[in-house]
Design an enzyme around this catalytic site. Structure first.
Site, short mmCIF file in Angstrom:
data_model
loop_
_atom_site.label_atom_id
_atom_site.label_comp_id
_atom_site.label_asym_id
_atom_site.label_seq_id
_atom_site.Cartn_x
_atom_site.Cartn_y
_atom_site.Cartn_z
N LYS A 1 0.82 -1.22 0.00
CA LYS A 1 0.00 0.00 0.00
C LYS A 1 0.85 1.26 0.00
O LYS A 1 0.47 2.26 -0.61
CB LYS A 1 -0.96 0.00 1.18
CG LYS A 1 -0.30 0.10 2.55
CD LYS A 1 -1.33 0.01 3.66
CE LYS A 1 -0.70 0.02 5.04
NZ LYS A 1 0.02 1.26 5.34
N THR A 2 2.00 1.24 0.69
CA THR A 2 2.84 2.44 0.73
C THR A 2 3.37 2.77 -0.66
O THR A 2 3.47 3.95 -1.03
CB THR A 2 4.00 2.26 1.73
OG1 THR A 2 3.47 1.90 3.00
CG2 THR A 2 4.79 3.55 1.88
N ASP B 1 -3.59 7.26 4.68
CA ASP B 1 -3.10 5.90 4.94
C ASP B 1 -3.75 5.36 6.22
O ASP B 1 -4.18 6.14 7.08
CB ASP B 1 -1.58 5.94 5.09
CG ASP B 1 -0.96 4.55 5.10
OD1 ASP B 1 -1.64 3.60 4.68
OD2 ASP B 1 0.20 4.42 5.53
N GLU B 2 -3.82 4.04 6.36
CA GLU B 2 -4.41 3.40 7.55
C GLU B 2 -5.80 3.98 7.84
O GLU B 2 -6.16 4.27 8.98
CB GLU B 2 -3.50 3.58 8.77
CG GLU B 2 -2.09 3.03 8.60
CD GLU B 2 -2.02 1.51 8.57
OE1 GLU B 2 -3.08 0.86 8.62
OE2 GLU B 2 -0.91 0.98 8.47
N GLN C 1 -7.79 -5.05 9.57
CA GLN C 1 -6.75 -4.62 10.51
C GLN C 1 -7.23 -3.45 11.36
O GLN C 1 -6.42 -2.68 11.87
CB GLN C 1 -5.47 -4.25 9.75
CG GLN C 1 -4.84 -5.43 9.03
CD GLN C 1 -3.49 -5.09 8.43
OE1 GLN C 1 -2.50 -4.92 9.12
NE2 GLN C 1 -3.45 -4.99 7.11
N ARG D 1 2.12 -10.68 10.43
CA ARG D 1 3.46 -10.08 10.59
C ARG D 1 4.53 -11.06 10.14
O ARG D 1 5.69 -10.66 9.92
CB ARG D 1 3.74 -9.71 12.05
CG ARG D 1 2.83 -8.71 12.74
CD ARG D 1 2.57 -7.48 11.90
NE ARG D 1 1.34 -7.63 11.16
CZ ARG D 1 1.00 -6.86 10.12
NH1 ARG D 1 1.82 -5.91 9.71
NH2 ARG D 1 -0.13 -7.02 9.49
#
Length: 659
Positions: A27-28, A211-212, A242, A592
């Site tokens: 996504k970044t 973002d997020e 998330q 993770r």
């Protein structure tokens, strides 16, 4: 190289866009590449683009990655910040519209807690004070002012909190200060109530990237809505799977709300995972499928299958910690793993204690996320309060903290009387300390000390007009004789040197943050936004942290401890039927893992002398059984694991004998 979905998300700029980005889906890269696309292909001026995220670390990394795609000049003009940092910038520019005077202060959590304690009923216990502070924060995160909070209150506790809210805001107004939550609430109030300011900022922020997005609370969503306007020139990137911060106000429903407020919303899903083995992804997908979804998605990966997910049944938390320490040693020996490749995740910080003990005994270096923050150290907070006073003489909270540091023979009785006299004059404590009328009503020695303190601050304020913030730190240290104060009150040389080193580091931070003509107070406000997690530099050590703190990180080897009902999912969530968020928390932990995942649980624990029996977490039953290896249920695999462990122990003993 972008995959087709990533490319579609980058190139779509015609209207509002929601990018549902699964864990490890890049996504970044989408956000940074889209900024470059907006500037290079759509010719949007960099100064009119804002990328907003939730931590300073994420903002810093994003800025660094963007800097490699566009010119240095363009990168300098971009806004890449957290919601709160953007709110601070807004208030510094629009302070009059927000009812603030120039040079306002940003109170930290301790300052806010101190004010609530003063306003609460005398003798209120810590849990009551904690509950009041939480309710105040909830009101502000909901964008409510004191009147609205009072109207919405339903329980006696909510009524008490709403009443204190009004008194609390009166105190902040007198101090010319804001708290952390006001950095969102006040800009929102200005934008919703002032059409001229709203139009100016909508033009200023031509394109927004968030973002997020799943972590936004109600006030942050409304702020986005005000800045984006009807045209909806924005890209929100998030993952409903998330969303794990409901306890601090995050509202996962904001993902659905986008489609209701902008019916033309386009949704693009990023489902290719570039982080996890296929086995880990199967487990994550199977687990999270038990939650309801408006937008279904399923992660997939081209990476290796990966080893089975190991499940350890342990006697208790001490046994669990000892087993993990042994496994970590084996990883270091057999896989030549760096300690920093490994993370141990848990539901609550209390679970770290037996783990720390076992790792120390095994000589495994570890770093515990959540230790004392640099900015929470006494000496650093003292210096920041001096800087706050220089730029905001009305900052009574800062005044009270440092007026007697170093000691100036100004006692609590004098300060209480000074406060009463200042309130009668409608002035700040510092202004009252300059008033001959006030000082004549105090005892001679403390009155002289107060006058001297005020005169010293006037000298420092004059110095601040022509010194950088870093230079001003040195001047404050010298003029207040703060280093001598530390020496006199810190007999241990090592501790004293560390404290003085912290103050030098503070000056270095100011040098690094200095951009143009910013006052020390402005920089102090920015520092107040920094969080401990943003500055962790653990080196080559096993990381230990909560599942909440792990979001956004990745490791070769992931261990999740405490996988029993009552811990994960948490007992309170089970009782209240809130297991969906606990399942998302487990999902975050699983995703993770890049290479190997180990889950462990304890069959019993002791609480207040009583032995409590546990059952394995219900979430383990939701994982694909064919991808799990339960220790003790596969003799052949167990024997191989025991052999590896024994070999690593022998190698370690041989190394010790060699030393």
């Amino acid at each position: 190289m972008l995959n087709p979905q990533q490319l579609a998300a980058v190139e779509y700029c015609e209207g509002p866009l929601l990018v549902l980005a699964g864990a490890g889906s890049g996504k970044t890269s989408v956000i940074t590449q889209k900024i470059a696309w907006l500037i290079g292909r759509r010719h949007v001026r960099p100064a009119r683009i804002a990328a907003i995220t939730f931590t300073n670390k994420a903002a810093r990394e994003m800025r660094e990655r963007i800097g490699k795609l566009i010119s240095e000049e363009a990168a300098k003009q971009l806004t890449v910040s957290t919601f709160h940092a953007m709110g601070l910038k807004f208030l510094q520019m629009e302070h009059e519209a927000a009812g603030l005077r120039r040079g306002f202060s940003v109170l930290d959590a301790d300052d806010s807690a101190g004010i609530v304690k003063e306003l609460a009923p005398k003798g209120a216990k810590n849990d009551v004070l904690f509950g009041l502070r939480n309710l105040l924060s909830r009101y502000k995160n909901g964008g409510l002012n004191p009147d609205q909070a009072l109207r919405s209150a339903r329980t006696p506790q909510e009524m008490d909190a709403a009443t204190i809210y009004q008194l609390y805001q009166n105190r902040l107004e007198a101090y010319n200060a804001v708290d952390f939550d006001d950095l969102i609430r006040l800009p929102l109030a200005v934008l919703e109530g002032n059409e001229e300011v709203r139009a100016r900022w909508q033009e200023k922020m031509e394109y927004l990237l968030v973002d997020e997005y799943q972590d936004t609370n109600d006030a942050q969503y409304r702020l986005l809505k005000m800045l984006a306007g009807e045209r909806g020139h924005f890209t929100c990137v998030g993952d409903d799977d998330q969303s794990i911060y409901a306890w601090r106000g995050a509202n996962p429903e904001n993902i659905d709300q986008l489609g209701r407020d902008w019916p033309q919303l386009r949704v693009i899903k990023l489902e290719q995972n570039y982080r996890c083995s296929r086995r880990v992804l199967r487990a994550a997908n199977r687990l999270i499928a038990n939650n309801p979804h408006l937008h279904e998605k399923k992660l997939w990966s081209d990476l290796a299958e990966g080893p089975p997910i190991r499940v350890l049944e342990c006697k208790d938390s001490e046994h669990e910690a000892e087993r993990l320490a042994g496994i970590l040693t084996t990883l270091a020996e057999k896989h030549k793993a760096a300690w920093s490749d490994i993370v141990i995740l848990y539901r609550g910080n209390f679970q770290a204690r037996p783990l720390e003990k076992a790792l120390r005994l095994a000589r495994v270096p570890y770093h515990l996320t959540g230790a004392l923050s640099f900015l929470d150290r006494v000496e650093v907070k003292d210096l920041l309060c001096y800087l706050r006073l220089l730029t905001n003489p009305s900052d009574d909270a800062a005044f009270i903290r440092v007026v007697n540091v170093p000691r100036r023979e100004i006692g609590a009785t004098t300060l209480e009387k000074l406060g009463q006299l200042a309130q009668a004059q409608h002035s700040s404590l510092l202004d009252a300390s300059r008033s001959d009328t006030v000082l004549r009503q105090l005892s001679p020695r403390p009155a002289a000390a107060l006058a001297g303190f005020a005169a010293m601050l006037d000298e420092l304020r004059s110095a601040s007009l022509h010194q950088s913030a870093a230079e001003l730190v040195e001047t404050v240290l010298s003029r207040t004789q703060y280093a001598e104060h530390l020496a006199a009150n810190t007999p241990d040389v090592v501790t004293r040197d560390r404290k003085i080193g912290n103050l030098k580091e503070l000056a270095d931070w100011f040098r690094a943050m200095q951009r143009g003509r910013q006052s020390a107070g402005d920089l102090a406000g920015q520092l107040a936004l920094l969080s401990h997690a943003d500055r962790d530099e653990p080196g080559n050590a096993v990381r230990m942290m909560t599942l909440h703190a792990a979001k956004g990180l990745e490791f070769r080897f992931v261990f999740i401890v405490g996988c029993e009902d009552g811990t994960l999912p948490h007992e309170g969530a089970i009782d209240e039927g809130r297991t969906d968020e606990e399942r998302r928390l487990m999902y975050v932990g699983i995703t993770r893992a890049k290479e190997m995942l180990t889950l462990s649980w304890s069959a019993r624990s002791s609480r207040y002398g009583e032995v409590i029996q546990h059952r394995a977490s219900r979430f383990l039953d939701e994982l694909p059984p064919e991808d799990l290896h339960w220790d003790g249920k596969d003799p052949e695999a167990d024997a191989e694991i025991r052999k590896d462990t024994a070999q690593s122990h022998l190698a370690k003993i041989a190394a010790l004998l060699g030393q």
